[in-house]
Design a protein around this motif. Structure first.
Motif, PDB file in Angstrom:
ATOM      1  N   ASN A 263       6.845  45.635 -48.663  1.00 55.66           N
ATOM      2  CA  ASN A 263       7.693  45.928 -50.095  1.00 55.66           C
ATOM      3  C   ASN A 263       8.663  47.119 -49.932  1.00 55.66           C
ATOM      4  O   ASN A 263       9.020  47.504 -51.134  1.00 55.66           O
ATOM      5  CB  ASN A 263       6.826  45.554 -51.241  1.00 55.66           C
ATOM      6  CG  ASN A 263       5.831  44.705 -51.129  1.00 55.66           C
ATOM      7  OD1 ASN A 263       6.108  43.580 -50.725  1.00 55.66           O
ATOM      8  ND2 ASN A 263       4.605  45.114 -51.095  1.00 55.66           N
ATOM      9  N   VAL A 264       8.995  47.481 -48.843  1.00 55.46           N
ATOM     10  CA  VAL A 264       9.875  48.739 -48.853  1.00 55.46           C
ATOM     11  C   VAL A 264      11.317  48.552 -49.629  1.00 55.46           C
ATOM     12  O   VAL A 264      11.933  49.569 -50.179  1.00 55.46           O
ATOM     13  CB  VAL A 264       9.888  49.275 -47.392  1.00 55.46           C
ATOM     14  CG1 VAL A 264      11.144  48.597 -46.419  1.00 55.46           C
ATOM     15  CG2 VAL A 264      10.844  50.696 -47.381  1.00 55.46           C
ATOM     16  N   ALA A 265      11.665  47.255 -49.537  1.00 51.47           N
ATOM     17  CA  ALA A 265      12.825  46.684 -50.337  1.00 51.47           C
ATOM     18  C   ALA A 265      12.918  47.283 -51.729  1.00 51.47           C
ATOM     19  O   ALA A 265      13.917  47.498 -52.395  1.00 51.47           O
ATOM     20  CB  ALA A 265      13.207  45.566 -50.121  1.00 51.47           C
TER      21      ALA A 265
ATOM     22  N   PRO B  47      12.240  52.527 -54.864  1.00 58.60           N
ATOM     23  CA  PRO B  47      13.698  53.445 -55.367  1.00 58.60           C
ATOM     24  C   PRO B  47      14.328  54.315 -54.606  1.00 58.60           C
ATOM     25  O   PRO B  47      15.412  54.431 -54.446  1.00 58.60           O
ATOM     26  CB  PRO B  47      13.291  53.850 -56.943  1.00 58.60           C
ATOM     27  CG  PRO B  47      11.950  53.347 -56.939  1.00 58.60           C
ATOM     28  CD  PRO B  47      11.154  52.794 -55.888  1.00 58.60           C
ATOM     29  N   THR B  48      13.329  55.150 -53.823  1.00 61.23           N
ATOM     30  CA  THR B  48      14.006  56.116 -52.835  1.00 61.23           C
ATOM     31  C   THR B  48      12.932  55.997 -51.521  1.00 61.23           C
ATOM     32  O   THR B  48      11.859  55.568 -51.795  1.00 61.23           O
ATOM     33  CB  THR B  48      13.830  57.669 -53.474  1.00 61.23           C
ATOM     34  OG1 THR B  48      12.510  58.063 -53.498  1.00 61.23           O
ATOM     35  CG2 THR B  48      14.469  57.588 -54.729  1.00 61.23           C
ATOM     36  N   LEU B  49      13.443  56.426 -50.494  1.00 60.18           N
ATOM     37  CA  LEU B  49      12.628  56.424 -49.368  1.00 60.18           C
ATOM     38  C   LEU B  49      12.017  57.988 -48.791  1.00 60.18           C
ATOM     39  O   LEU B  49      12.766  58.865 -49.099  1.00 60.18           O
ATOM     40  CB  LEU B  49      13.493  55.722 -48.376  1.00 60.18           C
ATOM     41  CG  LEU B  49      14.112  54.460 -48.636  1.00 60.18           C
ATOM     42  CD1 LEU B  49      15.073  53.678 -47.962  1.00 60.18           C
ATOM     43  CD2 LEU B  49      12.761  53.389 -48.756  1.00 60.18           C
TER      44      LEU B  49
ATOM     45  N   THR C 299      19.001  54.153 -49.844  1.00 58.20           N
ATOM     46  CA  THR C 299      19.181  52.818 -49.237  1.00 58.20           C
ATOM     47  C   THR C 299      18.458  52.746 -47.756  1.00 58.20           C
ATOM     48  O   THR C 299      18.489  53.851 -46.910  1.00 58.20           O
ATOM     49  CB  THR C 299      20.766  52.416 -48.965  1.00 58.20           C
ATOM     50  OG1 THR C 299      21.159  53.475 -48.086  1.00 58.20           O
ATOM     51  CG2 THR C 299      21.460  52.825 -50.393  1.00 58.20           C
ATOM     52  N   LEU C 300      18.112  51.561 -47.397  1.00 55.97           N
ATOM     53  CA  LEU C 300      17.624  51.406 -46.107  1.00 55.97           C
ATOM     54  C   LEU C 300      18.223  51.663 -44.897  1.00 55.97           C
ATOM     55  O   LEU C 300      17.905  51.989 -43.815  1.00 55.97           O
ATOM     56  CB  LEU C 300      16.793  49.999 -46.032  1.00 55.97           C
ATOM     57  CG  LEU C 300      15.358  49.968 -46.917  1.00 55.97           C
ATOM     58  CD1 LEU C 300      15.127  48.679 -47.287  1.00 55.97           C
ATOM     59  CD2 LEU C 300      14.585  50.750 -46.249  1.00 55.97           C
ATOM     60  N   GLU C 301      19.715  51.446 -45.231  1.00 55.60           N
ATOM     61  CA  GLU C 301      20.785  51.637 -44.511  1.00 55.60           C
ATOM     62  C   GLU C 301      20.929  53.150 -43.897  1.00 55.60           C
ATOM     63  O   GLU C 301      20.883  53.560 -42.692  1.00 55.60           O
ATOM     64  CB  GLU C 301      22.165  51.138 -44.884  1.00 55.60           C
ATOM     65  CG  GLU C 301      22.405  49.558 -45.024  1.00 55.60           C
ATOM     66  CD  GLU C 301      21.949  48.893 -45.952  1.00 55.60           C
ATOM     67  OE1 GLU C 301      21.056  49.656 -46.929  1.00 55.60           O
ATOM     68  OE2 GLU C 301      21.869  47.740 -45.888  1.00 55.60           O
TER      69      GLU C 301
HETATM   70  C1  HEC Z   1       8.087  58.572 -34.347  1.00 58.05           C
HETATM   71  C2  HEC Z   1       7.532  57.645 -35.306  1.00 58.05           C
HETATM   72  C3  HEC Z   1       8.590  57.181 -36.117  1.00 58.05           C
HETATM   73  C4  HEC Z   1       9.722  56.114 -35.536  1.00 58.05           C
HETATM   74  C5  HEC Z   1      10.119  55.778 -34.248  1.00 58.05           C
HETATM   75  C6  HEC Z   1      10.154  55.610 -36.745  1.00 58.05           C
HETATM   76  N1  HEC Z   1       9.558  56.150 -37.865  1.00 58.05           N
HETATM   77 FE1  HEC Z   1       9.913  55.399 -39.857  1.00 58.05          FE
HETATM   78  N2  HEC Z   1       8.677  56.845 -40.681  1.00 58.05           N
HETATM   79  C7  HEC Z   1       7.872  57.553 -39.912  1.00 58.05           C
HETATM   80  C8  HEC Z   1       7.505  58.808 -40.660  1.00 58.05           C
HETATM   81  C9  HEC Z   1       6.545  59.809 -40.091  1.00 58.05           C
HETATM   82  C10 HEC Z   1       8.023  58.509 -42.072  1.00 58.05           C
HETATM   83  C11 HEC Z   1       7.806  59.588 -43.099  1.00 58.05           C
HETATM   84  C12 HEC Z   1       9.059  60.483 -43.010  1.00 58.05           C
HETATM   85  C13 HEC Z   1       9.278  61.517 -44.108  1.00 58.05           C
HETATM   86  O1  HEC Z   1       8.552  61.368 -45.213  1.00 58.05           O
HETATM   87  O2  HEC Z   1      10.053  62.480 -43.803  1.00 58.05           O
HETATM   88  C14 HEC Z   1       8.747  57.422 -41.792  1.00 58.05           C
HETATM   89  C15 HEC Z   1       9.217  56.712 -42.934  1.00 58.05           C
HETATM   90  C16 HEC Z   1      10.092  55.453 -42.884  1.00 58.05           C
HETATM   91  C17 HEC Z   1      10.453  54.843 -44.143  1.00 58.05           C
HETATM   92  C18 HEC Z   1      10.266  55.180 -45.394  1.00 58.05           C
HETATM   93  C19 HEC Z   1       9.331  54.183 -46.121  1.00 58.05           C
HETATM   94  C20 HEC Z   1       9.232  54.476 -47.516  1.00 58.05           C
HETATM   95  O3  HEC Z   1       8.146  53.873 -48.361  1.00 58.05           O
HETATM   96  O4  HEC Z   1       9.903  55.524 -48.099  1.00 58.05           O
HETATM   97  C21 HEC Z   1      11.272  53.838 -43.524  1.00 58.05           C
HETATM   98  C22 HEC Z   1      12.068  52.733 -44.320  1.00 58.05           C
HETATM   99  C23 HEC Z   1      11.294  54.097 -42.220  1.00 58.05           C
HETATM  100  N3  HEC Z   1      10.304  55.045 -41.710  1.00 58.05           N
HETATM  101  C24 HEC Z   1      12.000  53.111 -41.242  1.00 58.05           C
HETATM  102  C25 HEC Z   1      12.059  53.113 -39.765  1.00 58.05           C
HETATM  103  C26 HEC Z   1      13.070  52.418 -39.091  1.00 58.05           C
HETATM  104  C27 HEC Z   1      13.895  51.340 -39.400  1.00 58.05           C
HETATM  105  C28 HEC Z   1      12.828  52.906 -37.636  1.00 58.05           C
HETATM  106  C29 HEC Z   1      13.495  52.529 -36.280  1.00 58.05           C
HETATM  107  C30 HEC Z   1      15.067  52.797 -36.361  1.00 58.05           C
HETATM  108  C31 HEC Z   1      11.827  54.080 -37.868  1.00 58.05           C
HETATM  109  N4  HEC Z   1      11.358  54.020 -39.130  1.00 58.05           N
HETATM  110  C32 HEC Z   1      11.242  54.650 -36.698  1.00 58.05           C
HETATM  111  C33 HEC Z   1       7.709  57.583 -38.349  1.00 58.05           C
HETATM  112  C34 HEC Z   1       8.387  56.886 -37.469  1.00 58.05           C
END
Ligand code: HEC
Ligand code: HEC
Length: 371
Positions: free
Chosen positions: A101-103, A106-108, A117-119
């Motif tokens: 449900n990440v869409a 409100p913030t990430l 935005t997810l972009e």
């Molecule tokens: C090395 C591990 C790693 C990889 C590879 C990775 N992520 Fe993540 N992702 C994380 C971590 C750790 C967080 C939390 C980051 C923070 O809070 O700073 C996160 C957070 C996120 C979030 C936020 C979710 C939320 O509920 O706010 C999204 C969306 C996301 N990642 C998408 C992606 C996408 C798309 C890719 C590929 C392009 C990707 N991630 C690759 C480790 C990873």
């Protein structure tokens, strides 16, 4: 503009990019449609490209990891580690987050109030240097060139049909975002309970829900609404904002400190009262996303309940020693409580009833090249 021109406008917009059909969301029946940026219309082709890119290891400098390495479907798109390991083999500082449900978020990320935005978010794991996640900056030019010549060519062309050269970083991010917007999870026993369908909560889970919502435990005061998080952004409510709270996980030097660099909202605002405030996470599928908290510092749900029952965690030794319950920035909602063994079991039964088993194996979200 004349009435005729106004009437024709939606047609022109609809033809632009070939997205004439409105996108058919397959949402849980009680979920609102997600908010989508005006310039990022959804399409089946874009989602399919995004799904391939999500599992594409060529986007990492090592050629060995993808988004899907740190966001594993069976673990509700988390990675089972306290902190994630990047393409260079080094551990980062934060715990991977569920993409269920990440869409509707409100913030990430855990502490960022402006990444909305997810972009934009997709560029972070692709290109961040410290900590390094994918390290795509070292390979992206060559990989996009390869993709323009291999089986990705048709996928990019179908996803961005009005562009002469669709092989761009912006389109990689746009497709990843479109795929992630489809990751809806709303078929847990709790959802069946909400919809009044069979297969809802067990008696124990129902007692756990009452505890969760009670004025004694006050969990629902933060983990509220359909996501069991702070607020939900949707097409009807695009302005929804997230809440960030300090739960008293740390109290370094008895001054409210949190271990750097995980200082939460403070990193962005510089306000001392924002130290340690993190986004209230969704508790959907929580039973499969251990370890817990922004730094994965609590191993299991029992440990989480100990933390809240104590009104904040006490660490008696080590570099992060301190009495979290005394943290000056802690939310008053984390006040501590006593819990009998039977109540604890009921609460855990409720948290376990937030697992959507179908989501964890839904073939639409799996690696399209596996099996
Ligand atoms: C090395 C591990 C790693 C990889 C590879 C990775 N992520 Fe993540 N992702 C994380 C971590 C750790 C967080 C939390 C980051 C923070 O809070 O700073 C996160 C957070 C996120 C979030 C936020 C979710 C939320 O509920 O706010 C999204 C969306 C996301 N990642 C998408 C992606 C996408 C798309 C890719 C590929 C392009 C990707 N991630 C690759 C480790 C990873
Ligand atoms: C003041 C708001 C607040 C209250 C009250 C609250 N939580 Fe939380 N919860 C949070 C925040 C914020 C986090 C993330 C904290 C962090 O990582 O530093 C969190 C994290 C969690 C996590 C871990 C989530 C993950 O993805 O790692 C669980 C499980 C959880 N809470 C359950 C509960 C339960 C059960 C209660 C009631 C006993 C409760 N919470 C009460 C705000 C709250």
């Amino acid at each position: 503009m004349s009435r005729w021109a106004l009437a024709a406008l939606p047609l022109v917009v609809a033809c632009h990019g070939g997205e004439a059909e409105p996108y058919a969301w397959r949402l849980p029946p009680h979920f609102p449609e997600p908010w989508v940026p005006d310039d990022a219309p959804m399409s089946e082709a874009k989602v399919e490209l995004g799904r391939h890119l999500f599992y594409e290891e060529r986007l990492s400098v090592s050629g060995t990891i993808s988004c899907g390495t740190c966001h594993v479907q069976a673990l509700a798109f988390t990675d089972g580690r306290a902190t994630s390991i990047g393409a260079d083999g080094h551990a980062g500082t934060r715990s991977s987050m569920t993409l269920a449900n990440v869409a509707h978020q409100p913030t990430l990320t855990w502490g960022n109030p402006v990444l909305d935005t997810l972009e934009a978010q997709a560029l972070v794991p692709l290109f961040l240097d410290v900590p390094l996640e994918l390290g795509a900056q070292y390979v992206i030019v060559d990989v996009l060139e390869e993709m323009a010549a291999d089986e990705y060519r048709a996928r990019f062309v179908d996803a961005f049909p009005d562009q002469d050269d669709p092989f761009t970083v912006g389109n990689v991010a746009a497709a990843l975002a479109a795929f992630q917007r489809t990751l809806s999870s709303g078929d847990s026993p709790y959802d069946r309970h909400l919809r009044g369908e069979p297969g809802g909560l067990s008696p124990a889970a129902e007692r756990g829900l009452a505890l969760f919502e009670s004025s004694r435990l006050r969990c629902a005061g933060c983990h509220g609404g359909l996501l069991l998080a702070s607020d939900m952004r949707s097409a009807d409510d695009p302005e929804a904002t997230a809440r960030f709270e300090n739960t008293g996980l740390y109290d370094l030097g008895a001054g409210g400190g949190y271990p750097p660099p995980n200082v939460g909202l403070f990193e962005f605002t510089g306000e001392s009262t924002d130290m340690g405030r993190h986004r209230i996470p969704s508790l959907r599928n929580i039973a499969v996303t251990a370890p817990y908290m922004h730094d994965g510092s609590i191993a299991d749900l029992d440990g989480v309940l100990d933390h809240y029952a104590a009104g904040g965690r006490t660490l008696s030794d080590g570099p992060w020693a301190g009495v979290g319950a005394d943290n000056p920035n802690k939310s008053p909602l984390v006040a501590g409580f006593e819990l009998t063994a039977a109540e604890r079991a009921d609460l855990v039964a409720f948290l376990e009833a937030l697992t959507d088993e179908a989501f964890l194996v839904d073939p639409r979200f799996s690696d399209p090249t596996a099996g």
